[in-house]
Motif scaffolding. Sequence first.
Motif, PDB file in Angstrom:
ATOM      1  N   SER A 583       0.821  -1.208   0.000  1.00 49.86           N
ATOM      2  CA  SER A 583       0.000   0.000   0.000  1.00 49.86           C
ATOM      3  C   SER A 583       0.857   1.260   0.000  1.00 49.86           C
ATOM      4  N   ARG A 584       2.007   1.207   0.664  1.00 56.78           N
ATOM      5  CA  ARG A 584       2.801   2.430   0.725  1.00 56.78           C
ATOM      6  C   ARG A 584       3.594   2.668  -0.547  1.00 56.78           C
ATOM      7  N   TYR A 585       4.177   1.616  -1.110  1.00 60.79           N
ATOM      8  CA  TYR A 585       5.126   1.818  -2.213  1.00 60.79           C
ATOM      9  C   TYR A 585       4.583   1.400  -3.586  1.00 60.79           C
ATOM     10  N   LEU A 586       3.375   0.867  -3.619  1.00 58.51           N
ATOM     11  CA  LEU A 586       2.780   0.423  -4.889  1.00 58.51           C
ATOM     12  C   LEU A 586       3.720  -0.517  -5.644  1.00 58.51           C
ATOM     13  N   VAL A 587       4.334  -1.403  -4.867  1.00 63.16           N
ATOM     14  CA  VAL A 587       5.197  -2.423  -5.463  1.00 63.16           C
ATOM     15  C   VAL A 587       4.488  -3.753  -5.249  1.00 63.16           C
ATOM     16  N   ASP A 588       4.634  -4.665  -6.233  1.00 64.61           N
ATOM     17  CA  ASP A 588       3.950  -5.957  -6.109  1.00 64.61           C
ATOM     18  C   ASP A 588       4.726  -6.859  -5.152  1.00 64.61           C
ATOM     19  N   VAL A 589       4.389  -6.773  -3.883  1.00 68.79           N
ATOM     20  CA  VAL A 589       5.127  -7.530  -2.870  1.00 68.79           C
ATOM     21  C   VAL A 589       4.396  -8.833  -2.560  1.00 68.79           C
ATOM     22  N   ASP A 590       5.108  -9.932  -2.712  1.00 74.01           N
ATOM     23  CA  ASP A 590       4.564 -11.248  -2.383  1.00 74.01           C
ATOM     24  C   ASP A 590       4.898 -11.538  -0.914  1.00 74.01           C
ATOM     25  N   CYS A 591       4.334 -12.605  -0.381  1.00 70.79           N
ATOM     26  CA  CYS A 591       4.728 -12.956   0.988  1.00 70.79           C
ATOM     27  C   CYS A 591       4.838 -14.458   1.148  1.00 70.79           C
ATOM     28  N   TRP A 592       5.740 -14.828   2.020  1.00 68.48           N
ATOM     29  CA  TRP A 592       5.839 -16.227   2.440  1.00 68.48           C
ATOM     30  C   TRP A 592       5.730 -16.235   3.954  1.00 68.48           C
ATOM     31  N   THR A 593       4.825 -17.035   4.446  1.00 65.48           N
ATOM     32  CA  THR A 593       4.688 -17.074   5.900  1.00 65.48           C
ATOM     33  C   THR A 593       4.555 -18.500   6.385  1.00 65.48           C
ATOM     34  N   GLU A 594       4.898 -18.697   7.636  1.00 65.42           N
ATOM     35  CA  GLU A 594       4.502 -19.925   8.314  1.00 65.42           C
ATOM     36  C   GLU A 594       4.102 -19.541   9.724  1.00 65.42           C
ATOM     37  N   ALA A 595       3.214 -20.353  10.302  1.00 67.92           N
ATOM     38  CA  ALA A 595       2.735 -20.059  11.655  1.00 67.92           C
ATOM     39  C   ALA A 595       2.781 -21.363  12.433  1.00 67.92           C
ATOM     40  N   ARG A 596       3.975 -21.902  12.558  1.00 62.79           N
ATOM     41  CA  ARG A 596       4.145 -23.211  13.166  1.00 62.79           C
ATOM     42  C   ARG A 596       4.562 -23.113  14.629  1.00 62.79           C
ATOM     43  N   GLY A 597       4.525 -21.888  15.144  1.00 60.94           N
ATOM     44  CA  GLY A 597       4.836 -21.732  16.561  1.00 60.94           C
ATOM     45  C   GLY A 597       6.303 -21.896  16.880  1.00 60.94           C
ATOM     46  N   ARG A 598       7.147 -21.837  15.888  1.00 57.87           N
ATOM     47  CA  ARG A 598       8.577 -21.947  16.156  1.00 57.87           C
ATOM     48  C   ARG A 598       9.283 -20.844  15.395  1.00 57.87           C
ATOM     49  N   PRO A 599      10.489 -20.535  15.802  1.00 62.67           N
ATOM     50  CA  PRO A 599      11.214 -19.490  15.082  1.00 62.67           C
ATOM     51  C   PRO A 599      11.398 -19.896  13.622  1.00 62.67           C
ATOM     52  N   ILE A 600      11.410 -18.918  12.755  1.00 60.99           N
ATOM     53  CA  ILE A 600      11.679 -19.188  11.339  1.00 60.99           C
ATOM     54  C   ILE A 600      13.119 -19.680  11.213  1.00 60.99           C
ATOM     55  N   THR A 601      13.324 -20.728  10.417  1.00 65.85           N
ATOM     56  CA  THR A 601      14.659 -21.312  10.303  1.00 65.85           C
ATOM     57  C   THR A 601      15.294 -20.925   8.969  1.00 65.85           C
ATOM     58  N   PRO A 602      16.625 -20.942   8.910  1.00 69.41           N
ATOM     59  CA  PRO A 602      17.308 -20.629   7.646  1.00 69.41           C
ATOM     60  C   PRO A 602      16.862 -21.587   6.545  1.00 69.41           C
ATOM     61  N   GLY A 603      16.641 -22.846   6.919  1.00 70.62           N
ATOM     62  CA  GLY A 603      16.250 -23.844   5.917  1.00 70.62           C
ATOM     63  C   GLY A 603      14.915 -23.507   5.287  1.00 70.62           C
ATOM     64  N   SER A 604      13.935 -23.078   6.106  1.00 66.91           N
ATOM     65  CA  SER A 604      12.621 -22.793   5.518  1.00 66.91           C
ATOM     66  C   SER A 604      12.689 -21.520   4.673  1.00 66.91           C
ATOM     67  N   VAL A 605      13.501 -20.564   5.091  1.00 67.62           N
ATOM     68  CA  VAL A 605      13.642 -19.346   4.275  1.00 67.62           C
ATOM     69  C   VAL A 605      14.305 -19.703   2.946  1.00 67.62           C
ATOM     70  N   ARG A 606      15.282 -20.579   3.034  1.00 61.08           N
ATOM     71  CA  ARG A 606      15.993 -21.000   1.824  1.00 61.08           C
ATOM     72  C   ARG A 606      15.021 -21.603   0.807  1.00 61.08           C
ATOM     73  N   SER A 607      14.161 -22.523   1.282  1.00 60.95           N
ATOM     74  CA  SER A 607      13.241 -23.103   0.295  1.00 60.95           C
ATOM     75  C   SER A 607      12.226 -22.085  -0.182  1.00 60.95           C
ATOM     76  N   ALA A 608      11.822 -21.172   0.705  1.00 57.26           N
ATOM     77  CA  ALA A 608      10.882 -20.134   0.266  1.00 57.26           C
ATOM     78  C   ALA A 608      11.514 -19.281  -0.835  1.00 57.26           C
ATOM     79  N   ILE A 609      12.774 -18.949  -0.646  1.00 60.79           N
ATOM     80  CA  ILE A 609      13.451 -18.115  -1.650  1.00 60.79           C
ATOM     81  C   ILE A 609      13.586 -18.880  -2.973  1.00 60.79           C
ATOM     82  N   LEU A 610      14.002 -20.136  -2.865  1.00 62.82           N
ATOM     83  CA  LEU A 610      14.157 -20.921  -4.097  1.00 62.82           C
ATOM     84  C   LEU A 610      12.816 -21.038  -4.811  1.00 62.82           C
ATOM     85  N   GLY A 611      11.759 -21.222  -4.037  1.00 57.28           N
ATOM     86  CA  GLY A 611      10.425 -21.292  -4.622  1.00 57.28           C
ATOM     87  C   GLY A 611      10.079 -19.994  -5.351  1.00 57.28           C
TER      88      GLY A 611
END
Lengths: 620, 324
Positions: A583-611
């Motif tokens: 809304s602020r920058y009018l850029v098409d921003v995608d999101c990746w989220t998880e709500a598994r009750g644990r800290p986000i791990t480097p491994g999950s970010v890695r696969s999100a990025i590759l995806g």
Amino acid sequence: MKEAVTLGEHIVEIVSDSGEGAQRCGQSLGAIAAKSGNGVWTVEIIPAEIQPPARSIAGASGNRVRLGARRVTNGGDQADLVVAFNEQVLLGRVQAEELRPGATILLEGRWRNDRDPLVASAYAETYDELVGLGYRVLEIPMERECLKLVPDPRRGKNMFVLGMLCGIYSLDLELAREQVAITFGKKDAKVIATNVKLLEAGFAWAEENLDFKYRIPAVRATEPQVVMNGNTALALGILASGMEICAMYPITPATSASHYLSEVFERVGGIVHQAEDEIAACAFAIGASYAGKVAVTITSGPGYSLKQEGIGLAAMAEIPLVVVDVQRGGPSTGLPTKAEQGDLLAVLFGTHGDAPKVVYAVSGIEDCFYAMITARKIAETFNMVVVVLSDASLATAQQPFPRPVFSEDWLAAPVDQTPVPPGARPYDWDASTGLVRRFIPGQPGGMHTVTGLAHDRESHVAYDPQSNEDGLRHRSLKLAALQKTLRCPPVFGAAEGDLLVVGWGSSKGAIEEAVEGLRAEGHRVSALHLGFIQPMPSGIGDILRRFGKVMTVESSWADRPAEDPIVDADNRRYSALAMLLRSRYLVDVDCWTEARGRPITPGSVRSAILGALAREAVPA
Amino acid sequence: MTMEVTRCLLQASDERHELGDYEQGVPRWCNGCGDNGILTTMQRLCRDNDLAPERTVFVSGIGCSSRLPHYMHTYGFHGTHGRALPIAEGVKMARPDLTVFVSTGDGDCLSIGAAHWIHALRYNMDLTVLLHDNRIYGLTKKQASPTSPLGTKSNTTPQGSYLEALNPLTVTLGVANVSFVAQAVDWIPELLYDILTAAYRHRGLSFVRIVQRCPEFMPGFFDPWMQDPRRTLILRHASGLTLSPAIAKTYTNQLEHDPSDIHRAREIASDEEPIPVGILYRDDDVPCYEDVRHAGAVRTAEQVRRGLAAELDRFTIWPDGAER
Ligand SMILES: Cc1ncc(C[n+]2csc(CCOP(=O)(O)OP(=O)(O)O)c2C)c(N)n1
Ligand code: SF4
Ligand SMILES: [Mg+2]
């Protein structure tokens, strides 16, 4: 003597029933490794209940310790080595996929011959299952060894295990002895001596009986470092900021900050007030701020919801206030002990009407400390509510950082009691910044009544359209004025590329680790991490536009168009930060989220990025 | 509420205040509203005790009665509905040197703020609390309040209210640490003044329920009591209210009551007919929370520096040979 294998890093977990001391063992190991000069990040493994039944899958209590040759910024992905006091708590960790395939497990072996046949068979079954899954399971006679030294092995086992781990990681036994003395510092010398013996026994046992040994290269720090968890750092930050009153109501995972503050605050003339509820805690802090120096209230999601009306009052009357929200999983009572970043929109927009407030998210342990000093200053300078967002993972995670050097500038000035100049009004807003000098009770000539009702510059109730817009405008301008003073956070990686990952809060370490790894493999990905979310510093829009794609990584719920066909461009619910950036920058921003009750791990970010890199266009 | 002797003396010699020094703006309450009399009584009280306007704070919640701070030329805090007490507690904890009054309505204190009411009594901070009890919601235009008598016709109870009224005095007298409880009626200004003065002089939380007329929404409701002096029971005692000849002559229905007797106070509080007026209970020895917590202690940067260093020591890893 076996040869120690040199490792760049290793993740070890110690798990037991609660009350068996695995947490103390893990924390001590972290401290010893940090003293040796290793990078360390510890994560508490907390059962959801206070007294879970013994030997239960849900009852795992303990610590994960990630050791590294370099600075460690997060808890990492899966454990390489696990020490378990019984097979059931271990099973809990296996089922949660917290163990790396083929990980080594050091398991208390006494259960195999337990007098209760059900226990013995459960143990044997689990053992076989784990071996079948490919883990390397070593049965260790922990209690039997401890029995040689103490009558009740359940109470000394954790120090025996600490000794074993010091042996395994080639840590200095003398350092470990010192740490035991610190750990049991409040107890008498006999207790310390007994625990040192157990430690030495564990060390010797590992040397003699295990066929592996590691060494993680360490660089001893040249400057003093402190090791503490995020909530302790928050509490010490409050102490160092010159705030004097904290009003709170107990709520996990924020409470431990107040516990620690209660222990230390009075010694420097501070007061922790446990109010009857969060509404009262917020009102109490507002009253204290109004009459003196900025006060603070500490809470978590459900308590934050209750404070919302009070926060609106402080925004309207322009009374400075610091609010700490140590986020947990929501909505409602949600996941009391587990991490999530689900409160951002509630904090930004939660109270009714337009109530501008400053929102800052901490991203590490050191940040928890300094954020409180900054928050107090901003609250006071701008007469605003400053919300500091932390979360359950930072609350209990430990990491070393340089020992802060106190400066008197951190403290608030004495409460102004000088006469108010004739003719000055309580809301003489500066036309360009909205700033105003607050009149504090005791100042002669400043008498006025603050109110949550719309008011004019005299603080008289005023419902006319001009006065209303006058107030709204100037309260809003203060955010713009603050924004002009903020520096844009640095981009991690190159200034342009195919993908920019944007995060906030506790995920910083994990995101940057993933990005670093992928960049080393040649991917054109960078990261941007926000501290101030309201106002957002200048320059962010320009950064976003230099990347082919932008994606936020957040620990919260957002719709997943790829998984749920009913979700489309018209109804997709984005995560909080993605929504704000779009809304602020009018850029098409995608999101990746998880709500598994644990800290986000480097491994999950890695696969999100590759995806994200693999996807043609951002699915809408 | 009391203050240190030295400050009393200082103020007595330094400052002489006029009523006008405490007046601010023109009250917007309805004609005949009991809040008008409560306001002028408070202004008199401030003048007679020479309260420095800049060291006096009136805190309130939301309601007709909570407008009172706006009409006092002192510091004031007009808060949110129900939260006057915790706001006032915060003020007092940060600044025990300030004199703090609280105005709250029967909805504000006994309904939405009920939790705070109970706990404020327990904290026993040095606050003077005025419960403006008109037995109805005034500001929101006539809804039943917790003290509306059973059968009260209001906009939310057009057939008459369904529940027995709550008795704020008996509840208050049942809370641990309660230290001052009194009842006044707005239409006997002399006694209202005497009771509020006693409340102000008491160190600790003084809770004064003021039965307050709301001619707008409870028209004529208190007339029977106003017209028949025998329907008011005056509590007198050497250590409580002492009556002027005029009052003693008009209000002949009197009771000798020792305010230190909490059991008798509870009995008196339970009888709502005739209306007891006077000091029901007082205990000067209940500790104030701000004293227990050492509020207002002087604090130096050096103290913070040392406190922080001592704590950081607990978490510090010193490199070999580093300076400590
Ligand atoms: C959170 C909230 N709920 C409801 C209201 C609406 N409201 C304002 S005053 C009031 C009741 C006032 O009654 P009382 O406390 O008896 O005061 P009075 O007007 O009779 O003096 C209500 C319900 C509000 N302002 N805030
Ligand atoms: S409505 Fe009742 S309480 Fe409110 S100002 Fe009018 S008379 Fe007073
Ligand atoms: Mg009322």
